[in-house]
Design a protein around this motif. Structure first.
Motif, PDB file in Angstrom:
ATOM      1  N   ARG A 151       0.752  -1.056  -0.064  1.00  0.00           N
ATOM      2  CA  ARG A 151      -0.056   0.010  -0.102  1.00  0.00           C
ATOM      3  C   ARG A 151       0.884   1.305   0.127  1.00  0.00           C
TER       4      ARG A 151
ATOM      5  N   TYR B 175       2.241   1.746  -3.397  1.00  0.00           N
ATOM      6  CA  TYR B 175       1.149   1.883  -4.365  1.00  0.00           C
ATOM      7  C   TYR B 175       0.947   3.642  -4.392  1.00  0.00           C
ATOM      8  N   LEU B 176       0.875   4.228  -3.079  1.00  0.00           N
ATOM      9  CA  LEU B 176       0.751   5.570  -2.954  1.00  0.00           C
ATOM     10  C   LEU B 176       1.848   6.188  -3.520  1.00  0.00           C
TER      11      LEU B 176
ATOM     12  N   LYS C 104       1.200   5.860  -7.413  1.00  0.00           N
ATOM     13  CA  LYS C 104      -0.106   5.433  -7.982  1.00  0.00           C
ATOM     14  C   LYS C 104      -0.283   6.648  -9.346  1.00  0.00           C
TER      15      LYS C 104
ATOM     16  N   GLU D 207      -9.837   3.684  -2.926  1.00  0.00           N
ATOM     17  CA  GLU D 207      -9.229   3.861  -1.456  1.00  0.00           C
ATOM     18  C   GLU D 207     -10.018   3.177  -0.632  1.00  0.00           C
TER      19      GLU D 207
ATOM     20  N   TRP E  23      -8.497  -0.471  -0.323  1.00  0.00           N
ATOM     21  CA  TRP E  23      -7.521  -0.614   0.650  1.00  0.00           C
ATOM     22  C   TRP E  23      -7.925  -0.690   2.067  1.00  0.00           C
TER      23      TRP E  23
END
Length: 453
Positions: A201, A204-205, A208, A275, A278
């Motif tokens: 995660r 990914y942030l 992205k 979002e 997640w």
């Protein structure tokens, strides 16, 4: 129930393994270009080139005549493998023990790469070197090459223990100028799925805006149900057997169809609000471990507005609204197709730019592979410095062990010196007090004797 399982392997890299002799010889071609398949374990250094000296395993007498490397060989100092400096690779034959066993031993011998020669003539690009559960111990890459080409190499190297070859390999990925496509294949019955999601995660942030990230879930199909025109109902399937999932818990906590419904629901959560997905997956892994808890967990997590949107997504995915859960489902059908198109076989799995990722399913190593897929690397990737070297790790571990031992020894010696000095001071103080006391007593006796006179 019988599921149809078909593995179609997609190549994980672009490029070839090249092997050549360091000197001119009639026994070996000038350069041998070899196709290979990458193991589904170990650290694969995507985007990097590797070169090293190539040897057969060092052995004593006929200890490993067949070169299977299933037991750690006894090293000999006169063997060239022990004397050579720089990086070294090993080439061995397939068989007698798992791939991971061979890789673990090669790693102990400080090899930077393991080449395994197939034991039959076949297209090695279509062979999966699977992890038997011990792949977590492997940091080096391993590749499988064909029997015919591998035997040429082994035949040359077996002629003398003084012989070696030079190998070159580059682990390329299909590169893109725009966004990199990253696809995760998931299975909610596998705990590694949630570990991967949790670890990936923050990556990914970071990335992205540079990647096009998408997900799908493992979906199986009943092999015999199509013959009955998808009319047989099964507790582990939906759509009359079109979409199925194993139920590892038996009848105690639900069925395979409950798993499918939850995976369908999670897909709709992703489509409604990525979002939210997640956050839900983080919640799900903590609160929703059994099939009969899925609905309750979902109800307690989402608000009423999102709930309506998600339920509408689920309902609209069934192509025949009069046959919900019995007819064809567009989302589950796309997941079933992706099972074959992505090249992902084991779950969780990853595909990058439509090429199946091979190696350890670790978030940092997946990021390294993603970064290797850019022609122009984004800033977040330029900060990515991931060097996994088992030899370096071992050396570092010994280095820090030595530092700890030396530090502990120094502190212990200082402690002993402190105790010794303190004890000596106490002894000296006692001796001084005794001497002073003795002198005082002598003076008193002398003074008293004079008084008596």
């Amino acid at each position: 129930m019988t599921f149809c399982v078909l593995f179609v392997i997609f190549g994980a890299v672009l490029g070839q393994l090249k092997i050549q002799s360091p000197k001119e010889t009639t026994d070996f071609p000038d350069a041998l270009s070899v196709e290979y398949s990458i193991a589904n374990f170990g650290h694969i250094p995507y985007g990097k080139k590797m070169s090293a000296l190539l040897f057969i395993p060092p052995s004593i007498d006929d200890q490993d005549k067949v070169l299977k490397l299933c037991d750690e060989p006894i090293m000999r100092s006169e063997y060239q493998y022990s004397q050579s400096y720089g990086d070294k690779w090993l080439i061995v034959r397939r068989g007698d023990c798992p791939f991971t066993r061979k890789a673990i031993i090669a790693q102990k011998l400080q090899a930077k790469l393991l080449i395994i020669v197939d034991n039959r003539d076949e297209k090695v690009e279509q062979i999966m070197m699977a992890d038997d559960g011990n792949g977590y111990q492997v940091d080096i890459p391993s590749v499988l090459i064909s029997k015919s080409e591998g035997e040429k190499v082994i035949s040359y190297l077996k002629k003398s223990t003084a012989l070696y070859l030079v190998g070159h390999i580059e682990f390329k990925l299909s590169q893109t100028l725009s966004q990199t496509n990253v696809l995760f294949g998931l299975n909610i019955e596998n705990k590694d799925t949630f570990r991967l999601i949790n670890e990936f995660r923050p990556i990914y942030l970071e990335l992205k805006n540079d990647i096009k990230f998408s997900i799908f879930y493992e979906v199986l199909r009943c092999f015999t149900c199509e013959k009955d025109e998808w009319k047989i109902e099964n507790p582990d399937c939906l759509g009359g057997g079109r979409y199925c999932q194993f139920d590892p818990n038996g009848v105690a906590f639900g069925s395979g169809s409950d798993v499918l419904k939850e995976q369908l629901r999670q897909t709709c959560i992703w489509q409604v609000d990525s979002e939210l997905w997640w956050s839900y997956m983080n919640y799900f892994t903590k609160k929703c471990t059994k099939e009969n808890e899925f609905d309750k967990c979902f109800e307690s997590f989402v608000n009423s507005e999102d709930k309506v949107k998600i339920q509408q997504c689920i309902q609209s995915s069934y192509r025949d609204q009069n046959k919900l859960e019995k007819g064809e489902n567009s989302i589950l059908e796309s997941h079933f197709q992706l099972r074959y198109q992505s090249g992902i076989i084991f779950y969780p799995g990853v595909s990058i730019n439509s090429v199946a990722y091979r190696g350890n399913i670790e978030a940092d190593e997946i990021k390294e592979a993603i970064c290797a897929s850019f022609k122009e690397m984004p800033e977040q990737c330029k900060e990515q410095v991931l060097v996994i070297s088992p030899n370096l790790q071992v050396e570092n571990s010994y280095f820090w062990l030595i530092i700890v031992v030396i530090t502990s020894s120094v502190l212990f010696i200082l402690f002993i010196v402190f105790i010794y000095r303190r004890r000596m001071n106490l002894i000296m103080e006692k001796q001084i007090r005794d001497k002073v006391g003795e002198q005082v007593n002598n003076y008193v006796r002398f003074y008293e004797s004079r008084s008596e006179k």
